[in-house]
Design a protein around this motif. Structure first.
Motif, short mmCIF file in Angstrom:
data_model
loop_
_atom_site.label_atom_id
_atom_site.label_comp_id
_atom_site.label_asym_id
_atom_site.label_seq_id
_atom_site.Cartn_x
_atom_site.Cartn_y
_atom_site.Cartn_z
N GLN A 28 0.76 -1.25 0.15
CA GLN A 28 0.01 -0.12 -0.02
C GLN A 28 0.98 1.42 0.00
OE1 GLN A 28 -2.22 -0.95 3.55
NE2 GLN A 28 -4.16 -1.49 2.43
N ALA A 62 -9.28 -2.37 -13.94
CA ALA A 62 -8.63 -3.81 -12.94
C ALA A 62 -9.78 -4.89 -13.32
CB ALA A 62 -8.16 -3.36 -11.51
N GLN A 111 -0.94 -0.80 -11.90
CA GLN A 111 -1.90 -1.54 -12.22
C GLN A 111 -2.11 -2.97 -12.08
OE1 GLN A 111 -1.62 0.35 -16.26
NE2 GLN A 111 -3.07 1.92 -15.75
N GLU A 155 -3.32 -3.76 -8.75
CA GLU A 155 -4.80 -3.45 -8.76
C GLU A 155 -5.57 -4.72 -9.43
OE1 GLU A 155 -6.50 0.24 -9.66
OE2 GLU A 155 -4.82 1.27 -9.68
N THR A 192 -5.65 -7.54 -6.92
CA THR A 192 -6.61 -7.41 -5.78
C THR A 192 -7.96 -7.72 -6.40
OG1 THR A 192 -5.19 -5.74 -4.86
CG2 THR A 192 -7.58 -5.78 -4.28
#
Length: 337
Positions: free
Chosen positions: A5, A34, A66, A69, A72
């Motif tokens: 993060q 994403a 990117q 992301e 995630t």
């Protein structure tokens, strides 16, 4: 805040331009989604035989931030880690490239350092290359990532895997204590350091290695470039020749890598890339590590140095030495010729 993060918070579009001045070959993809990329990768993995082309075309054409992301979004979508899914779906050198791209840059360097010291023996070349070539900020982030990933200090592992003056040099570099402030050229200090390098080595019987370590790991790079020039006024040999005469083995290799990085880091990596592809067979591990670790830092300038020195493009050499989806992935990361 986790390391990832913290890292992602710094990788805004503005940061890209400020930090690397347009020298990267991989940049943020416009109109990025994403969720759409994660869905496309999920479908590609489930496709019979695996749609490797879709996977590589997405992940090699997205910035590191990117990709984080996408990972995630993929986990949220499938309840599985993207890295684990791709590890099962891919193989060989393509797998190595893609899994490397899923890590943040500090995580990638940390994992390469850990692998270089894992098991019997040490991969000194990898260890030397990374600690010699990273900036203070990069080393701070690598040390942080290493501790988070492996629950131990990088310095502690270096100490346990190396010895003598070689260990002292690597530890000094890994601390990231180099002067990186922009300052007025100090001609007296340049002359003093050049003279001290000479007096600590070529001039005397035996070598004061600690003096060399202090000067070469703490001085600013522009300052040391001038020091190396001034050194020739004292010594009949240039710095690299002096290193070869004064020290041997891993310590010689480390000092030579460090001197080359000081003189011209982009040429240093260009030379490494050329070495990875010359002769019979390709040193894929070295080729992959440099392309993956530099594609969002300064690969464009490395490519320029490569063409300037070797009279041909990096892309053309990769095309000759690799094949298939592995080749496509590397060429995507290198950008246009």
């Amino acid at each position: 805040m986790t390391l990832v993060q913290d890292y992602l918070s710094k990788l805004t579009l503005q940061t890209y331009e400020d930090k690397i001045g347009g020298l990267c070959c991989v940049k943020p993809h416009p109109n990025f989604s994403a969720e759409q990329d994660a869905a496309a990768i999920e479908t590609a993995i489930k496709t019979k035989g695996v749609d490797e082309n879709t996977i590589l075309n997405i992940l090699t054409k997205r910035s590191n931030a990117q990709r984080q992301e996408i990972a995630t979004a993929y986990q949220k979508r499938t309840k599985k880690e993207l890295g684990s899914a791709l590890k099962s779906a891919l193989s060989g050198n393509l797998e190595t490239v893609i899994l490397g791209l899923l890590k943040t840059l500090p995580q990638y360097d940390a994992s390469e350092l850990k692998a270089s010291m894992k098991g019997l023996g040490t991969d000194e070349d990898t260890l030397i290359e990374i600690v010699c070539s990273r900036t203070n900020d990069e080393l701070r982030e690598i040390n942080q990532a290493y501790k988070e990933m492996y629950k131990t200090e990088l310095e502690k592992d270096i100490v346990s895997d190396t010895s003598g003056d070689f260990r002292k040099l690597l530890v000094a570099l890994a601390k990231g204590k180099r002067d990186e402030k922009i300052s007025i050229i100090d001609f007296e200090k340049i002359d003093q350091d050049a003279r001290e390098l000479y007096e600590a080595g070529v001039k005397r019987k035996g070598t004061d290695v600690q003096k060399w370590i202090t000067i070469m790991t703490e001085g600013a790079i522009p300052h040391l470039q001038k020091v190396f020039e001034r050194y020739n006024c004292y010594s009949p040999y240039d710095m690299e020749e002096s290193i070869k005469k004064e020290v041997k083995g891993d310590l010689e290799n480390a000092f030579l890598n460090l001197a080359q990085c000081i003189r011209n880091k982009h040429q240093y990596f260009a030379d490494k890339l050329f070495d990875s592809m010359k002769g019979k067979g390709t040193k894929d591990k070295l080729l992959i590590r440099i392309i993956v670790s530099r594609c969002e830092v300064d690969l464009l300038q490395i490519k320029r140095e490569f063409r300037k020195k070797y009279g041909k493009s990096l892309n053309s050499c990769i095309s000759q030495e690799t094949k298939g989806d592995y080749q496509k992935a590397l060429l995507n990361l290198c950008g246009d010729d």
